[in-house]
Motif scaffolding. Sequence first.
Motif, PDB file in Angstrom:
ATOM      1  N   LEU A   1     -14.667  38.503 -27.893  1.00 22.93           N
ATOM      2  CA  LEU A   1     -15.060  39.887 -27.633  1.00 22.93           C
ATOM      3  C   LEU A   1     -16.532  40.076 -27.981  1.00 22.93           C
ATOM      4  CD1 LEU A   1     -11.925  41.272 -29.404  1.00 22.93           C
ATOM      5  CD2 LEU A   1     -12.387  41.653 -26.981  1.00 22.93           C
ATOM      6  N   PRO A   2     -17.144  41.151 -27.493  1.00 23.86           N
ATOM      7  CA  PRO A   2     -18.519  41.431 -27.900  1.00 23.86           C
ATOM      8  C   PRO A   2     -18.581  41.675 -29.410  1.00 23.86           C
ATOM      9  CG  PRO A   2     -17.914  42.733 -25.975  1.00 23.86           C
ATOM     10  CD  PRO A   2     -16.646  42.106 -26.480  1.00 23.86           C
ATOM     11  N   PRO A   3     -19.672  41.283 -30.054  1.00 25.00           N
ATOM     12  CA  PRO A   3     -19.783  41.501 -31.501  1.00 25.00           C
ATOM     13  C   PRO A   3     -19.885  42.975 -31.829  1.00 25.00           C
ATOM     14  CG  PRO A   3     -21.869  40.743 -30.611  1.00 25.00           C
ATOM     15  CD  PRO A   3     -20.877  40.628 -29.491  1.00 25.00           C
ATOM     16  N   SER A   4     -19.462  43.331 -33.034  1.00 24.19           N
ATOM     17  CA  SER A   4     -19.553  44.724 -33.472  1.00 24.19           C
ATOM     18  C   SER A   4     -20.528  44.906 -34.623  1.00 24.19           C
ATOM     19  CB  SER A   4     -18.166  45.234 -33.890  1.00 24.19           C
ATOM     20  OG  SER A   4     -17.696  44.546 -35.024  1.00 24.19           O
TER      21      SER A   4
ATOM     22  N   TYR B   1     -20.650  36.693 -31.164  1.00 21.09           N
ATOM     23  CA  TYR B   1     -19.408  37.169 -30.546  1.00 21.09           C
ATOM     24  C   TYR B   1     -18.420  37.492 -31.668  1.00 21.09           C
ATOM     25  CZ  TYR B   1     -17.936  32.371 -31.503  1.00 21.09           C
ATOM     26  OH  TYR B   1     -17.661  31.177 -32.133  1.00 21.09           O
ATOM     27  N   ARG B   2     -17.387  38.236 -31.300  1.00 22.54           N
ATOM     28  CA  ARG B   2     -16.298  38.546 -32.227  1.00 22.54           C
ATOM     29  C   ARG B   2     -15.063  37.805 -31.764  1.00 22.54           C
ATOM     30  NH1 ARG B   2     -12.478  43.040 -32.747  1.00 22.54           N
ATOM     31  NH2 ARG B   2     -13.407  44.025 -30.893  1.00 22.54           N
ATOM     32  N   LEU B   3     -14.294  37.280 -32.712  1.00 23.15           N
ATOM     33  CA  LEU B   3     -13.126  36.476 -32.367  1.00 23.15           C
ATOM     34  C   LEU B   3     -11.869  37.046 -33.015  1.00 23.15           C
ATOM     35  CD1 LEU B   3     -12.720  33.798 -30.736  1.00 23.15           C
ATOM     36  CD2 LEU B   3     -12.433  32.670 -32.957  1.00 23.15           C
TER      37      LEU B   3
ATOM     38  N   PRO C   1      -6.967  36.401 -39.975  1.00 18.80           N
ATOM     39  CA  PRO C   1      -8.362  36.806 -40.135  1.00 18.80           C
ATOM     40  C   PRO C   1      -9.341  35.663 -39.928  1.00 18.80           C
ATOM     41  CG  PRO C   1      -7.296  36.613 -42.274  1.00 18.80           C
ATOM     42  CD  PRO C   1      -6.214  36.432 -41.242  1.00 18.80           C
ATOM     43  N   PHE C   2      -8.868  34.426 -40.136  1.00 18.05           N
ATOM     44  CA  PHE C   2      -9.718  33.247 -39.962  1.00 18.05           C
ATOM     45  C   PHE C   2      -8.823  32.031 -39.765  1.00 18.05           C
ATOM     46  CE2 PHE C   2     -11.618  29.408 -41.821  1.00 18.05           C
ATOM     47  CZ  PHE C   2     -12.719  29.283 -40.995  1.00 18.05           C
TER      48      PHE C   2
ATOM     49  N   GLU D   1     -18.158  36.443 -35.644  1.00 17.95           N
ATOM     50  CA  GLU D   1     -17.585  37.555 -36.395  1.00 17.95           C
ATOM     51  C   GLU D   1     -16.067  37.471 -36.295  1.00 17.95           C
ATOM     52  OE1 GLU D   1     -17.163  42.428 -36.076  1.00 17.95           O
ATOM     53  OE2 GLU D   1     -18.481  41.345 -34.690  1.00 17.95           O
ATOM     54  N   CYS D   2     -15.392  37.582 -37.425  1.00 18.75           N
ATOM     55  CA  CYS D   2     -13.926  37.572 -37.417  1.00 18.75           C
ATOM     56  C   CYS D   2     -13.426  38.342 -38.636  1.00 18.75           C
ATOM     57  CB  CYS D   2     -13.368  36.145 -37.375  1.00 18.75           C
ATOM     58  SG  CYS D   2     -13.856  35.106 -38.763  1.00 18.75           S
TER      59      CYS D   2
END
Length: 277
Positions: A54-57, A63-65, A75-76, A102-103
């Motif tokens: 996903l796009p990062p926030s 990126y966001r995972l 979470p990881f 990012e996760c």
Amino acid sequence: MSTRDRPFRQVDVFPGSALGGNPVAVVLDAAGLGDEAMRSFARWTNLSETTFVLPPSVPGADYRLRIFTPAEELPFAGHPTLGSAHAFAEHTGTAGDRLVQECGVGLVPLRRTDGGWAFAAPELRRSGPATDEEVARIAEGLGIGAWDVLAAEWVDNGPGWVVAVLRDADAVLELQPDLGRMRYPTGVVGPFPAGGPADFEVRAFVPGLGVDEDPVTGSLNAGIATWFFASGRATGGYTVRQGTRVGADGLVRVTQEADGVWIAGATRTVLAGTAAL
């Protein structure tokens, strides 16, 4: 909700030989997918993990995972982190040697290595020795006596890991766990003698997350490495073989460097196309 074709990769992570690693399914451009759609696809792939890019926030992330087992969101997780970085770089044409994911545990730095990627081990959420009662429960789940556990430590960096040290790699390979009695996500590690195929043999059992035995596990190896380096059980770097009992041939490279503990492995796209989601 109507479906559309989304870029997709299935990546082999930590292979010690062709198709010897742990596959991860990576859905790229997952924007707009709801939780249930992600959970359903993760159940359908029936792999240890399926990820959604996903796009990062937050600033600083590429990126966001989101990471799902067949049963739960995590979470990881390590091998999904490496496989998703590989897929993202391949899909976007990223030529640089560094990425930031990012996760659920925050930002995870990644870097390219020869033939793959490496991630910096995140901080442990829980650490410290297991209690005598916990050791007894760990041993019960592993189908061994508590006296066979030389040491046991919490090394939770997201999935909830506790790890037991056994006398050697053969003892790890001989385990016949009673998964119905397993109380915690449990890793097991034992050393090889000099000249063995690696420095350590590792196995990982997570029946509560829908994965009886994980072929090759980045998060567990990151937790073990954090403990081993901090306690002096290992210095500098070492290698791990994992997956032997489930037909895999995983190879994990672990190093302690000035900027942290790094977990590295080969990554290779095996399937590329689209997923109708």
